[in-house]
Write a protein that holds these residues in place. Structure first.
Motif, PDB file in Angstrom:
ATOM      1  N   GLY A 211      -2.225 -65.636  45.221  1.00  0.00           N
ATOM      2  CA  GLY A 211      -2.001 -65.236  43.834  1.00  0.00           C
ATOM      3  C   GLY A 211      -3.141 -65.656  42.932  1.00  0.00           C
ATOM      4  N   LEU A 212      -3.618 -66.884  43.118  1.00  0.00           N
ATOM      5  CA  LEU A 212      -4.739 -67.369  42.316  1.00  0.00           C
ATOM      6  C   LEU A 212      -6.010 -66.588  42.636  1.00  0.00           C
ATOM      7  CD1 LEU A 212      -6.086 -69.359  40.385  1.00  0.00           C
ATOM      8  CD2 LEU A 212      -6.297 -70.968  42.305  1.00  0.00           C
ATOM      9  N   LEU A 213      -6.267 -66.370  43.916  1.00  0.00           N
ATOM     10  CA  LEU A 213      -7.474 -65.644  44.315  1.00  0.00           C
ATOM     11  C   LEU A 213      -7.460 -64.205  43.808  1.00  0.00           C
ATOM     12  CD1 LEU A 213      -7.812 -67.023  47.940  1.00  0.00           C
ATOM     13  CD2 LEU A 213      -9.448 -67.379  46.078  1.00  0.00           C
ATOM     14  N   TYR A 214      -6.280 -63.597  43.803  1.00  0.00           N
ATOM     15  CA  TYR A 214      -6.193 -62.242  43.253  1.00  0.00           C
ATOM     16  C   TYR A 214      -6.634 -62.227  41.794  1.00  0.00           C
ATOM     17  CZ  TYR A 214      -4.050 -58.418  40.705  1.00  0.00           C
ATOM     18  OH  TYR A 214      -3.843 -57.378  39.835  1.00  0.00           O
ATOM     19  N   HIS A 215      -6.129 -63.152  41.007  1.00  0.00           N
ATOM     20  CA  HIS A 215      -6.522 -63.200  39.598  1.00  0.00           C
ATOM     21  C   HIS A 215      -8.024 -63.453  39.458  1.00  0.00           C
ATOM     22  CE1 HIS A 215      -2.317 -64.113  37.694  1.00  0.00           C
ATOM     23  NE2 HIS A 215      -2.414 -62.906  38.207  1.00  0.00           N
ATOM     24  N   LEU A 216      -8.564 -64.329  40.297  1.00  0.00           N
ATOM     25  CA  LEU A 216      -9.988 -64.649  40.208  1.00  0.00           C
ATOM     26  C   LEU A 216     -10.867 -63.499  40.692  1.00  0.00           C
ATOM     27  CD1 LEU A 216      -9.936 -68.374  41.414  1.00  0.00           C
ATOM     28  CD2 LEU A 216     -10.192 -67.526  39.077  1.00  0.00           C
ATOM     29  N   SER A 217     -10.277 -62.554  41.410  1.00  0.00           N
ATOM     30  CA  SER A 217     -11.049 -61.399  41.890  1.00  0.00           C
ATOM     31  C   SER A 217     -11.033 -60.236  40.908  1.00  0.00           C
ATOM     32  CB  SER A 217     -10.493 -60.919  43.238  1.00  0.00           C
ATOM     33  OG  SER A 217      -9.222 -60.283  43.077  1.00  0.00           O
ATOM     34  N   LEU A 218     -10.314 -60.379  39.798  1.00  0.00           N
ATOM     35  CA  LEU A 218     -10.209 -59.270  38.850  1.00  0.00           C
ATOM     36  C   LEU A 218     -11.557 -58.929  38.228  1.00  0.00           C
ATOM     37  CD1 LEU A 218      -6.851 -60.205  37.061  1.00  0.00           C
ATOM     38  CD2 LEU A 218      -7.245 -58.278  38.611  1.00  0.00           C
ATOM     39  N   GLU A 219     -12.364 -59.947  37.934  1.00  0.00           N
ATOM     40  CA  GLU A 219     -13.687 -59.712  37.354  1.00  0.00           C
ATOM     41  C   GLU A 219     -14.694 -59.421  38.466  1.00  0.00           C
ATOM     42  OE1 GLU A 219     -11.302 -60.873  34.392  1.00  0.00           O
ATOM     43  OE2 GLU A 219     -11.725 -62.310  35.972  1.00  0.00           O
ATOM     44  N   ARG A 220     -15.419 -58.336  38.316  1.00  0.00           N
ATOM     45  CA  ARG A 220     -16.424 -57.985  39.322  1.00  0.00           C
ATOM     46  C   ARG A 220     -17.456 -59.094  39.507  1.00  0.00           C
ATOM     47  NH1 ARG A 220     -16.593 -52.549  40.767  1.00  0.00           N
ATOM     48  NH2 ARG A 220     -15.199 -51.203  39.564  1.00  0.00           N
ATOM     49  N   SER A 221     -17.767 -59.781  38.422  1.00  0.00           N
ATOM     50  CA  SER A 221     -18.792 -60.824  38.491  1.00  0.00           C
ATOM     51  C   SER A 221     -18.363 -62.000  39.360  1.00  0.00           C
ATOM     52  CB  SER A 221     -19.128 -61.321  37.084  1.00  0.00           C
ATOM     53  OG  SER A 221     -17.972 -61.855  36.448  1.00  0.00           O
ATOM     54  N   HIS A 222     -17.061 -62.148  39.599  1.00  0.00           N
ATOM     55  CA  HIS A 222     -16.579 -63.251  40.423  1.00  0.00           C
ATOM     56  C   HIS A 222     -16.611 -62.915  41.916  1.00  0.00           C
ATOM     57  CE1 HIS A 222     -13.925 -64.820  36.848  1.00  0.00           C
ATOM     58  NE2 HIS A 222     -15.219 -64.963  36.633  1.00  0.00           N
ATOM     59  N   ARG A 223     -16.644 -61.644  42.256  1.00  0.00           N
ATOM     60  CA  ARG A 223     -16.470 -61.264  43.662  1.00  0.00           C
ATOM     61  C   ARG A 223     -17.577 -61.767  44.580  1.00  0.00           C
ATOM     62  NH1 ARG A 223     -14.195 -55.251  42.027  1.00  0.00           N
ATOM     63  NH2 ARG A 223     -12.354 -56.074  40.939  1.00  0.00           N
ATOM     64  N   PRO A 224     -18.841 -61.802  44.140  1.00  0.00           N
ATOM     65  CA  PRO A 224     -19.864 -62.382  45.023  1.00  0.00           C
ATOM     66  C   PRO A 224     -19.593 -63.839  45.386  1.00  0.00           C
ATOM     67  CG  PRO A 224     -20.898 -61.078  43.301  1.00  0.00           C
ATOM     68  CD  PRO A 224     -19.445 -61.173  42.941  1.00  0.00           C
ATOM     69  N   LEU A 225     -18.836 -64.545  44.557  1.00  0.00           N
ATOM     70  CA  LEU A 225     -18.516 -65.939  44.859  1.00  0.00           C
ATOM     71  C   LEU A 225     -17.631 -66.046  46.091  1.00  0.00           C
ATOM     72  CD1 LEU A 225     -17.809 -67.235  41.229  1.00  0.00           C
ATOM     73  CD2 LEU A 225     -19.904 -67.508  42.572  1.00  0.00           C
ATOM     74  N   PHE A 226     -16.858 -65.004  46.379  1.00  0.00           N
ATOM     75  CA  PHE A 226     -16.041 -65.001  47.591  1.00  0.00           C
ATOM     76  C   PHE A 226     -16.941 -64.944  48.820  1.00  0.00           C
ATOM     77  CE2 PHE A 226     -12.972 -63.810  44.452  1.00  0.00           C
ATOM     78  CZ  PHE A 226     -11.739 -64.205  44.945  1.00  0.00           C
ATOM     79  N   LEU A 227     -18.003 -64.175  48.720  1.00  0.00           N
ATOM     80  CA  LEU A 227     -18.923 -64.031  49.845  1.00  0.00           C
ATOM     81  C   LEU A 227     -19.725 -65.305  50.055  1.00  0.00           C
ATOM     82  CD1 LEU A 227     -19.838 -61.822  51.851  1.00  0.00           C
ATOM     83  CD2 LEU A 227     -21.699 -61.322  50.274  1.00  0.00           C
TER      84      LEU A 227
ATOM     85  N   SER B  90     -16.304 -70.821  37.704  1.00  0.00           N
ATOM     86  CA  SER B  90     -17.516 -71.625  37.517  1.00  0.00           C
ATOM     87  C   SER B  90     -17.346 -73.029  38.083  1.00  0.00           C
ATOM     88  CB  SER B  90     -17.872 -71.706  36.031  1.00  0.00           C
ATOM     89  OG  SER B  90     -18.124 -70.420  35.500  1.00  0.00           O
ATOM     90  N   ALA B  91     -16.118 -73.531  38.054  1.00  0.00           N
ATOM     91  CA  ALA B  91     -15.853 -74.890  38.525  1.00  0.00           C
ATOM     92  C   ALA B  91     -15.661 -74.969  40.035  1.00  0.00           C
ATOM     93  CB  ALA B  91     -14.619 -75.447  37.818  1.00  0.00           C
ATOM     94  N   GLY B  92     -15.712 -73.827  40.724  1.00  0.00           N
ATOM     95  CA  GLY B  92     -15.604 -73.847  42.183  1.00  0.00           C
ATOM     96  C   GLY B  92     -14.202 -73.672  42.719  1.00  0.00           C
TER      97      GLY B  92
ATOM     98  N   ALA C   4     -10.573 -66.159  30.001  1.00  0.00           N
ATOM     99  CA  ALA C   4     -11.476 -67.298  29.829  1.00  0.00           C
ATOM    100  C   ALA C   4     -11.152 -68.395  30.841  1.00  0.00           C
ATOM    101  CB  ALA C   4     -11.377 -67.837  28.405  1.00  0.00           C
ATOM    102  N   GLY C   5      -9.863 -68.562  31.101  1.00  0.00           N
ATOM    103  CA  GLY C   5      -9.463 -69.553  32.097  1.00  0.00           C
ATOM    104  C   GLY C   5      -9.971 -69.195  33.483  1.00  0.00           C
ATOM    105  N   ARG C   6      -9.925 -67.912  33.823  1.00  0.00           N
ATOM    106  CA  ARG C   6     -10.426 -67.478  35.135  1.00  0.00           C
ATOM    107  C   ARG C   6     -11.925 -67.745  35.261  1.00  0.00           C
ATOM    108  NH1 ARG C   6      -7.052 -63.006  33.963  1.00  0.00           N
ATOM    109  NH2 ARG C   6      -8.806 -61.619  33.495  1.00  0.00           N
ATOM    110  N   THR C   7     -12.647 -67.461  34.190  1.00  0.00           N
ATOM    111  CA  THR C   7     -14.094 -67.680  34.219  1.00  0.00           C
ATOM    112  C   THR C   7     -14.418 -69.153  34.411  1.00  0.00           C
ATOM    113  OG1 THR C   7     -14.481 -65.760  32.801  1.00  0.00           O
ATOM    114  CG2 THR C   7     -16.227 -67.412  32.900  1.00  0.00           C
ATOM    115  N   GLU C   8     -13.680 -70.004  33.716  1.00  0.00           N
ATOM    116  CA  GLU C   8     -13.918 -71.445  33.838  1.00  0.00           C
ATOM    117  C   GLU C   8     -13.587 -71.930  35.248  1.00  0.00           C
ATOM    118  OE1 GLU C   8     -12.650 -75.629  31.604  1.00  0.00           O
ATOM    119  OE2 GLU C   8     -12.060 -73.683  30.768  1.00  0.00           O
ATOM    120  N   MET C   9     -12.489 -71.435  35.809  1.00  0.00           N
ATOM    121  CA  MET C   9     -12.111 -71.835  37.169  1.00  0.00           C
ATOM    122  C   MET C   9     -13.157 -71.396  38.187  1.00  0.00           C
ATOM    123  SD  MET C   9      -8.062 -70.958  37.332  1.00  0.00           S
ATOM    124  CE  MET C   9      -7.096 -71.138  35.836  1.00  0.00           C
TER     125      MET C   9
END
Length: 277
Positions: free
Chosen positions: A64-80, A42-44, A35-40
């Protein structure tokens, strides 16, 4: 300097460099929670952490932070979509690193992002795929091979041919070398299953390297670990073309596959890989 760091530094009267390090450490700890990753995300947090990759002092924490944020597939387009796209920095960081086993955050982030089709296409562009493949084969680095394998699976055929054509001999030699580690061999076989593209002339490489005989030995029941045998099935199928089929048949690949299928008839994964050939 990121806006949130400037504002926090002004409010607290502290050094923003030190503040960035502390903030990254806290965010990294919080990012163990989904849940923390999702909130982060969403917050940019992703574009801000990406921007910190430019700072050697903060790079490890940001990775390390980016790795955790990349765990969810739904977050990966945000990297692009980020202004400082991860794909612009990752290939150079990967090439500059030594053995990726000593850079686990970087390797893990690259593995995750290379499983996204669009991110993989960007990461492989500009000759990066060929450079990463050369590094992976020279270093016999299983993590680098895994990343290259992911990119190859999602790379346009023309780009893959350009990358793999000069490396085909080295890949065959790596597989047939008895000193090659098992984890390296698994990734190399998976890579071969995607590198054996029709435009590449594999017949002379197979004839020179003895790879057909090695594949047959790997497919003999009990001849290799299960993961290697499964990848060998896929690699054999990818290598088998009108041009190479006589060499593979002469080496006994067909007989070995029939024997393996009979021995593993209760193994669904093995049977499906045979069917895919």
């Amino acid at each position: 300097m990121e806006p949130w760091l400037e504002e926090a530094g002004a409010l607290g009267g502290v050094d923003t460099g030190k503040l960035a390090g502390l903030a990254l450490r806290l965010l990294h700890n919080l990012s163990f929670d989904e849940a923390g990753r999702t909130e982060m995300a969403s917050a940019g947090a992703i574009p801000q952490a990406l921007a910190l990759l430019r700072s050697p002092a903060h790079r490890t924490g940001a990775l390390g932070l980016l790795y955790h944020l990349s765990l969810e597939r739904s977050h990966r387009p945000l990297f692009l979509a980020a202004p400082a796209a991860a794909t612009a920095a990752l290939p150079s960081l990967l090439l500059a690193a030594g053995d990726l086993r000593t850079a686990p955050e970087l390797a893990a982030l690259a593995v995750n992002l290379s499983m996204d089709n669009q991110l993989a296409a960007d990461m492989a562009g500009g000759g990066a795929l060929a450079a990463l493949l050369g590094k992976a084969l020279a270093a016999r680095d299983p993590l680098a091979l895994r990343i290259t394998r992911n990119l190859a699976e999602r790379c346009a055929t023309a780009d893959a041919v350009v990358a793999f054509a000069p490396a085909a001999d080295a890949l065959a030699d790596l597989l047939t070398d008895p000193t090659t580690d098992a984890d390296v061999r698994v990734e190399a076989l998976g890579l071969l299953a995607h590198a054996a593209l029709p435009p590449l002339r594999w017949r002379p490489i197979l004839a020179r390297s003895g790879l057909p005989a090695w594949l047959v030995a790997a497919l003999v029941p009990g001849g290799a670990a299960d993961d290697i045998a499964l990848e060998a099935v896929m690699a054999g199928g990818a290598l088998c073309t009108t041009d190479t089929a006589p060499l593979l048949a002469q080496a006994g690949l067909g007989t070995a596959l029939v024997a393996l299928l009979a021995e593993r008839r209760a193994d669904d994964e093995c049977a499906l890989r045979h069917a895919a050939m």
